[in-house]
Motif scaffolding. Sequence first.
Motif, PDB file in Angstrom:
ATOM      1  N   ALA A 157       0.839  -1.203   0.000  1.00  0.00           N
ATOM      2  CA  ALA A 157       0.000   0.000   0.000  1.00  0.00           C
ATOM      3  C   ALA A 157       0.872   1.250   0.000  1.00  0.00           C
ATOM      4  O   ALA A 157       2.083   1.190   0.213  1.00  0.00           O
ATOM      5  N   PHE A 158       0.231   2.396  -0.217  1.00  0.00           N
ATOM      6  CA  PHE A 158       0.938   3.675  -0.288  1.00  0.00           C
ATOM      7  C   PHE A 158       0.677   4.515   0.958  1.00  0.00           C
ATOM      8  O   PHE A 158      -0.370   4.398   1.600  1.00  0.00           O
ATOM      9  N   LEU A 159       1.646   5.391   1.250  1.00  0.00           N
ATOM     10  CA  LEU A 159       1.466   6.380   2.314  1.00  0.00           C
ATOM     11  C   LEU A 159       1.308   7.754   1.675  1.00  0.00           C
ATOM     12  O   LEU A 159       2.230   8.279   1.043  1.00  0.00           O
ATOM     13  N   TYR A 160       0.103   8.305   1.801  1.00  0.00           N
ATOM     14  CA  TYR A 160      -0.179   9.664   1.343  1.00  0.00           C
ATOM     15  C   TYR A 160      -0.092  10.604   2.531  1.00  0.00           C
ATOM     16  O   TYR A 160      -0.590  10.293   3.626  1.00  0.00           O
ATOM     17  N   MET A 161       0.541  11.766   2.337  1.00  0.00           N
ATOM     18  CA  MET A 161       0.627  12.757   3.408  1.00  0.00           C
ATOM     19  C   MET A 161      -0.138  14.012   3.026  1.00  0.00           C
ATOM     20  O   MET A 161       0.128  14.627   1.993  1.00  0.00           O
ATOM     21  N   ASP A 162      -1.088  14.368   3.849  1.00  0.00           N
ATOM     22  CA  ASP A 162      -1.812  15.635   3.740  1.00  0.00           C
ATOM     23  C   ASP A 162      -0.832  16.725   4.167  1.00  0.00           C
ATOM     24  O   ASP A 162      -0.418  16.792   5.328  1.00  0.00           O
ATOM     25  N   GLY A 163      -0.445  17.593   3.226  1.00  0.00           N
ATOM     26  CA  GLY A 163       0.574  18.604   3.509  1.00  0.00           C
ATOM     27  C   GLY A 163       0.028  19.916   4.005  1.00  0.00           C
ATOM     28  O   GLY A 163       0.725  20.937   3.932  1.00  0.00           O
ATOM     29  N   ALA A 164      -1.195  19.910   4.539  1.00  0.00           N
ATOM     30  CA  ALA A 164      -1.795  21.156   5.017  1.00  0.00           C
ATOM     31  C   ALA A 164      -0.945  21.812   6.096  1.00  0.00           C
ATOM     32  O   ALA A 164      -0.991  23.032   6.274  1.00  0.00           O
ATOM     33  N   ASN A 165      -0.176  21.016   6.824  1.00  0.00           N
ATOM     34  CA  ASN A 165       0.594  21.548   7.945  1.00  0.00           C
ATOM     35  C   ASN A 165       2.098  21.597   7.666  1.00  0.00           C
ATOM     36  O   ASN A 165       2.913  21.519   8.576  1.00  0.00           O
ATOM     37  N   MET A 166       2.458  21.755   6.385  1.00  0.00           N
ATOM     38  CA  MET A 166       3.875  21.814   6.030  1.00  0.00           C
ATOM     39  C   MET A 166       4.578  23.037   6.602  1.00  0.00           C
ATOM     40  O   MET A 166       5.805  23.107   6.599  1.00  0.00           O
ATOM     41  N   ASN A 167       3.828  24.004   7.119  1.00  0.00           N
ATOM     42  CA  ASN A 167       4.469  25.156   7.745  1.00  0.00           C
ATOM     43  C   ASN A 167       5.315  24.738   8.943  1.00  0.00           C
ATOM     44  O   ASN A 167       6.175  25.497   9.393  1.00  0.00           O
ATOM     45  N   ALA A 168       5.088  23.535   9.444  1.00  0.00           N
ATOM     46  CA  ALA A 168       5.874  23.032  10.575  1.00  0.00           C
ATOM     47  C   ALA A 168       7.039  22.146  10.131  1.00  0.00           C
ATOM     48  O   ALA A 168       7.776  21.631  10.977  1.00  0.00           O
ATOM     49  N   ASN A 169       7.205  21.964   8.823  1.00  0.00           N
ATOM     50  CA  ASN A 169       8.190  20.987   8.334  1.00  0.00           C
ATOM     51  C   ASN A 169       9.298  21.555   7.468  1.00  0.00           C
ATOM     52  O   ASN A 169      10.364  20.950   7.350  1.00  0.00           O
ATOM     53  N   MET A 170       9.063  22.691   6.833  1.00  0.00           N
ATOM     54  CA  MET A 170       9.992  23.154   5.800  1.00  0.00           C
ATOM     55  C   MET A 170      11.433  23.264   6.300  1.00  0.00           C
ATOM     56  O   MET A 170      11.704  23.927   7.294  1.00  0.00           O
ATOM     57  N   GLY A 171      12.321  22.594   5.610  1.00  0.00           N
ATOM     58  CA  GLY A 171      13.733  22.639   5.969  1.00  0.00           C
ATOM     59  C   GLY A 171      14.101  21.780   7.154  1.00  0.00           C
ATOM     60  O   GLY A 171      15.278  21.668   7.500  1.00  0.00           O
ATOM     61  N   ARG A 172      13.111  21.170   7.793  1.00  0.00           N
ATOM     62  CA  ARG A 172      13.365  20.341   8.982  1.00  0.00           C
ATOM     63  C   ARG A 172      12.954  18.889   8.768  1.00  0.00           C
ATOM     64  O   ARG A 172      13.524  17.998   9.385  1.00  0.00           O
ATOM     65  N   MET A 173      11.974  18.654   7.925  1.00  0.00           N
ATOM     66  CA  MET A 173      11.499  17.292   7.680  1.00  0.00           C
ATOM     67  C   MET A 173      11.081  17.189   6.223  1.00  0.00           C
ATOM     68  O   MET A 173      10.228  17.932   5.756  1.00  0.00           O
ATOM     69  N   ARG A 174      11.736  16.301   5.486  1.00  0.00           N
ATOM     70  CA  ARG A 174      11.350  16.055   4.096  1.00  0.00           C
ATOM     71  C   ARG A 174      10.529  14.773   4.061  1.00  0.00           C
ATOM     72  O   ARG A 174      11.021  13.700   4.436  1.00  0.00           O
ATOM     73  N   PRO A 175       9.285  14.854   3.642  1.00  0.00           N
ATOM     74  CA  PRO A 175       8.406  13.686   3.679  1.00  0.00           C
ATOM     75  C   PRO A 175       8.990  12.446   3.013  1.00  0.00           C
ATOM     76  O   PRO A 175       8.775  11.325   3.482  1.00  0.00           O
ATOM     77  N   ALA A 176       9.735  12.617   1.940  1.00  0.00           N
ATOM     78  CA  ALA A 176      10.316  11.449   1.260  1.00  0.00           C
ATOM     79  C   ALA A 176      11.261  10.684   2.168  1.00  0.00           C
ATOM     80  O   ALA A 176      11.374   9.453   2.069  1.00  0.00           O
ATOM     81  N   GLU A 177      11.933  11.386   3.080  1.00  0.00           N
ATOM     82  CA  GLU A 177      12.866  10.728   3.991  1.00  0.00           C
ATOM     83  C   GLU A 177      12.132   9.931   5.065  1.00  0.00           C
ATOM     84  O   GLU A 177      12.756   9.128   5.776  1.00  0.00           O
ATOM     85  N   ALA A 178      10.813  10.162   5.193  1.00  0.00           N
ATOM     86  CA  ALA A 178       9.984   9.342   6.076  1.00  0.00           C
ATOM     87  C   ALA A 178       9.215   8.299   5.269  1.00  0.00           C
ATOM     88  O   ALA A 178       8.271   7.692   5.763  1.00  0.00           O
TER      89      ALA A 178
END
Length: 471
Positions: A238-259
């Motif tokens: 199966a796939f993991l989809y991420m709702d990026g509505a809250n990317m304001n908390a991630n930029m430069g600190r967490m790259r979704p692909a690395e998770a």
Amino acid sequence: MPFDLIRDKGREGRRGYTLPKPDVETKELSTILPKAALREEKPRLAEVDEPTVIRHYTNLSRENEGIDTTFYPLGSCTMKHNPRANEAAAVVPGFAGLHPLQPEDQAQGALRIMLELQGFLAEVSGLPHVSLQPLAGAQGELTSILMVKKFFEDTGDDGRTTVLVPSTAHGTNPATASMAGFESKEVGLDEHGCVDVEELREMVDESTAALMITNPNTCGVYERNIEEIAEVLHEAGAFLYMDGANMNANMGRMRPAEADVDVMHFNLHKTFSTPHGGGGPGCGAIACSEALAPFLPDPVVKKEGDEYRFVRPDKSIGRVAGFHGNFGQMLRAWNYIRMHGPELRDVTDMAVLNANYVRAQLRGTYRIPYDELCKHEVVVQPPKGKKALDIAKGLIDYGYHPPTIYFPLVVKEAMLIEPTETESKETLDDFIGTMLELAETSQENLEEAPTEAPTRRLDETRAARQLKARW
């Protein structure tokens, strides 16, 4: 202050314009259109002069609350300041005057902007392939899940019928699953407000197409087990989809692909500061892995030699919007990212700092269901005996737009506060002081609020029972 309808301010025959005399032969409509297409009565349009129009809508605008007039801590909506430099870029005549049907060789600058923005979003997310076409976050969600569906159809796997959704999800997540033809099933939370991994293990099977996860979630909590969640899904195909509505908390600190996220959407109209009051306009760009790239919407932008071109992915799900997406929003987001450069991470750091400052200052007076390091927003509950609705109405009298209330649904009397990175400590201190004062205000007075707003509190029960949907 009550306002008359603009239609009631007019007089028959009054106009605010004068059209030039036509330079072609005129004809009566009755000689062109069939009788069934002709009106029997004039439309009920306002007949007013230009000053009346300007004053009417200017005065109405002064009754609005907006990011340009007040602090707007609407949780999960990222109502940050919209830099005017973005607006300057958006009105450059060469961009603002483009027509969507203009040939590619006459729109090379715009296509270059789109390609560069695709690259910026790929860098931020770590996912190599990007589409800018979806017009909103919810449409970005739907596009992503339609791509997942097309993937399984292409591989001949017709047993994938279920999409899993955490109980903290935005309501658009289960709606997306349903619209894409899947059954949605809810996954519970652990004691930290995160997805319960053990419950997830029991639910994932050969019928699972994807899990839709928001990270950080709508409790403002980072999904600390996201890599383990991805592993559970991938082991089942199966796939993991991420709702990026809250990317304001991630930029430069967490790259979704690395998770190990496979596909996600961005809200350019949130994370990258483009305006989104009044329900739009928006841009719900998506980013995905190599496996899903052939199914991206048509078109994406690529560079061939020295020229930029629209290209249809091999197995595209087709268009999800007219033309190429909301270019004005793309341009503003491109400008915002270019202005920040690598310092985009500072946006995230300040957003997280501001939310945790609010959490720390309200602690002890307001109840905090997940009282640990939050990300860009914090969910609180009023003191016992008080209601979130009443506190929210009270904030209006102090000139604040209320935070999101009664969401996330897993928290009773929830108040979801997102201060964003663009607010000063002084603004936050004023807001916190008001929240503390309202906590001490008598319930009787709170139930009367707002008393200083243009309209008083509505009778919501009566409004629901006696709905007037037209006038």
